[in-house]
Design an enzyme around this catalytic site. Structure first.
Site, short mmCIF file in Angstrom:
data_model
loop_
_atom_site.label_atom_id
_atom_site.label_comp_id
_atom_site.label_asym_id
_atom_site.label_seq_id
_atom_site.Cartn_x
_atom_site.Cartn_y
_atom_site.Cartn_z
N SER A 149 0.95 -1.21 0.03
CA SER A 149 0.11 -0.07 -0.07
C SER A 149 0.97 1.15 -0.12
O SER A 149 2.12 1.13 0.48
CB SER A 149 -0.89 -0.03 1.24
OG SER A 149 -1.42 1.33 1.53
N TYR A 163 -1.50 -1.27 10.09
CA TYR A 163 -1.76 -1.58 8.76
C TYR A 163 -0.65 -1.06 8.00
O TYR A 163 0.04 -1.75 7.02
CB TYR A 163 -2.96 -0.65 8.18
CG TYR A 163 -3.08 -0.75 6.75
CD1 TYR A 163 -4.02 -1.91 6.32
CD2 TYR A 163 -2.95 0.08 5.74
CE1 TYR A 163 -4.09 -1.98 5.02
CE2 TYR A 163 -3.15 0.04 4.61
CZ TYR A 163 -3.73 -1.25 3.99
OH TYR A 163 -4.21 -1.32 2.86
N ILE A 196 -8.45 3.08 -3.73
CA ILE A 196 -8.99 2.29 -4.70
C ILE A 196 -10.57 2.25 -4.24
O ILE A 196 -10.61 1.94 -3.47
CB ILE A 196 -8.36 0.93 -4.95
CG1 ILE A 196 -6.82 1.13 -5.28
CG2 ILE A 196 -9.08 0.28 -6.13
CD1 ILE A 196 -6.39 2.02 -6.64
N1 LIG Z 1 -9.05 -0.26 -1.45
C1 LIG Z 1 -7.83 0.53 -1.36
O1 LIG Z 1 -7.66 1.83 -1.63
C2 LIG Z 1 -6.40 -0.16 -0.92
C3 LIG Z 1 -5.50 0.61 -1.11
C4 LIG Z 1 -4.23 0.14 -0.84
C5 LIG Z 1 -4.05 -1.34 -0.43
N2 LIG Z 1 -5.11 -1.96 -0.35
C6 LIG Z 1 -4.84 -3.52 -0.25
O2 LIG Z 1 -5.65 -4.07 -1.42
C7 LIG Z 1 -6.11 -5.32 -0.79
C8 LIG Z 1 -7.54 -5.53 -1.31
O3 LIG Z 1 -8.22 -4.52 -0.68
P1 LIG Z 1 -9.94 -4.24 -0.83
O4 LIG Z 1 -10.12 -2.77 -0.80
O5 LIG Z 1 -10.19 -4.76 -2.22
O6 LIG Z 1 -10.55 -4.79 0.34
P2 LIG Z 1 -11.63 -5.51 0.67
O7 LIG Z 1 -12.02 -5.34 1.88
O8 LIG Z 1 -13.08 -4.86 -0.44
O9 LIG Z 1 -11.75 -6.77 0.31
C9 LIG Z 1 -10.91 -7.71 1.21
C10 LIG Z 1 -11.43 -9.20 1.10
O10 LIG Z 1 -10.47 -10.10 1.77
C11 LIG Z 1 -11.03 -11.09 2.61
N3 LIG Z 1 -10.49 -11.20 3.89
C12 LIG Z 1 -10.39 -10.51 4.79
N4 LIG Z 1 -9.64 -11.40 5.95
C13 LIG Z 1 -9.39 -12.43 5.32
C14 LIG Z 1 -8.97 -13.43 5.71
N5 LIG Z 1 -8.45 -13.56 7.15
N6 LIG Z 1 -8.85 -14.85 4.82
C15 LIG Z 1 -9.44 -14.62 3.76
N7 LIG Z 1 -9.97 -13.70 3.12
C16 LIG Z 1 -9.98 -12.40 4.02
C17 LIG Z 1 -12.51 -10.14 2.69
O11 LIG Z 1 -13.60 -11.16 3.17
C18 LIG Z 1 -12.68 -9.43 1.51
O12 LIG Z 1 -13.51 -10.47 0.49
C19 LIG Z 1 -5.92 -5.37 0.84
O13 LIG Z 1 -4.63 -6.07 0.84
C20 LIG Z 1 -5.78 -3.85 1.15
O14 LIG Z 1 -4.98 -3.74 2.17
C21 LIG Z 1 -6.26 -1.47 -0.77
#
Ligand SMILES: NC(=O)c1ccc[n+]([C@@H]2O[C@H](COP(=O)([O-])OP(=O)(O)OC[C@H]3O[C@@H](n4cnc5c(N)ncnc54)[C@H](O)[C@@H]3O)[C@@H](O)[C@H]2O)c1
Length: 256
Positions: A149, A163, A196
């Protein structure tokens, strides 16, 4: 539109029930890959699998907790039995807990929450790598893409320190493993998304996201598709000489 670019490939995506992971799974499926999807949320995961199957994608699903090694091993055994060697691992699942839309400051942060985030974000990234790498070594081929991230590289007040710390650790893990696994023709890279548009991001107020947009040269939030596109490059034949890299997908929010 269906393509055959990844027809010979098998791709495991964690956290594939929602957000960026769901888009990654669909994207690789439409490129012809067999996709093995993992998530903690079984109901949404099964619905996602059925949605992929309805699009003609060869998809398998297994409900697992990435923070639990045995749970990941069971998922792997199921997939291996069904489809054999998995050549591409996309470690996408991650959490960023909020409380009334806000993160804890360190002076309020319960140690249990610190442990949970380390277990999911960091240990959860380690677990599937540990499990999949022996077969990648046997096959002298593998692509591992981790999810960091921008919070790993700059102060982001909308997340807690657990985080940022875990996402920074993922970049260290990525670089170390790129060194260890390079001799076996296994590439290890990461993406570092900015803001995102996913459930993780819409969980905080619109005000927070509009501040982000103001600070982003491209003037908007990113889309899951735009992250999937960069991951496609890192998993493709076009990046065989790219390893140990962390690619920002942040609309220029961070330039380094
Ligand atoms: N959305 C953003 O702006 C953003 C920015 C930087 C990094 N990220 C990273 O991208 C990745 C995806 O983010 P997102 O926004 O799609 O999140 P989200 O919350 O929409 O989806 C995450 C998914 O992971 C699953 N999950 C959570 N804990 C779990 C576990 N212990 N075992 C299995 N599955 C599990 C959840 O059920 C969910 O379906 C993450 O690693 C997040 O940190 C997201």
């Amino acid at each position: 539109m269906q393509s055959t670019k990844f027809k010979a490939r098998t791709v495991l995506v964690t956290g594939a029930a929602s957000g960026i992971g769901a888009k990654i799974a669909e994207h690789f499926g439409l490129l012809g890959a067999t996709v093995a999807i993992v998530d903690l949320n079984n109901v949404v995961l099964e619905a996602k699998k059925n949605e992929l199957l309805a699009k003609g994608i060869n998809a398998l699903a297994y409900c697992a907790d990435i923070s639990n090694y045995e749970s990941c091993k069971k998922a792997y055994d199921y997939f291996y039995n069904e489809i054999g060697f998995i050549d591409t691992l996309i470690n996408n699942a991650g959490i960023s807990p909020k409380h009334d839309g806000k993160p804890y400051k360190i002076w309020d942060l319960p140690p249990e929450e610190w442990n949970t985030v380390v277990n999911v974000n960091l240990n959860g990234t380690f677990n599937f790598i540990r499990i999949l790498v022996p077969e990648m070594i046997n096959n002298k081929f593998g692509k591992i893409i981790n999810t960091s991230s921008v919070a790993a590289h700059a102060f982001l007040p909308i997340v807690s320190c657990h985080y940022s710390a875990t996402k920074a650790a993922i970049t260290g893990l990525t670089r170390h493993l790129a060194g260890e696994l390079g001799p076996f023709n296994i590439n290890v890279n990461a993406v570092a998304p900015g803001r995102i548009e996913t459930p993780m991001v819409t969980a905080v107020g619109e005000e927070v996201n509009s501040t982000f947009i103001t600070d982003t040269p491209l003037g908007r939030l990113g889309t899951p598709q735009e992250v999937a596109d960069v991951i496609e490059f890192l998993a493709s034949d076009q990046s065989h000489f790219v390893t140990g890299q962390v690619i920002d997908v942040s609309g220029g929010w961070l330039m380094r």
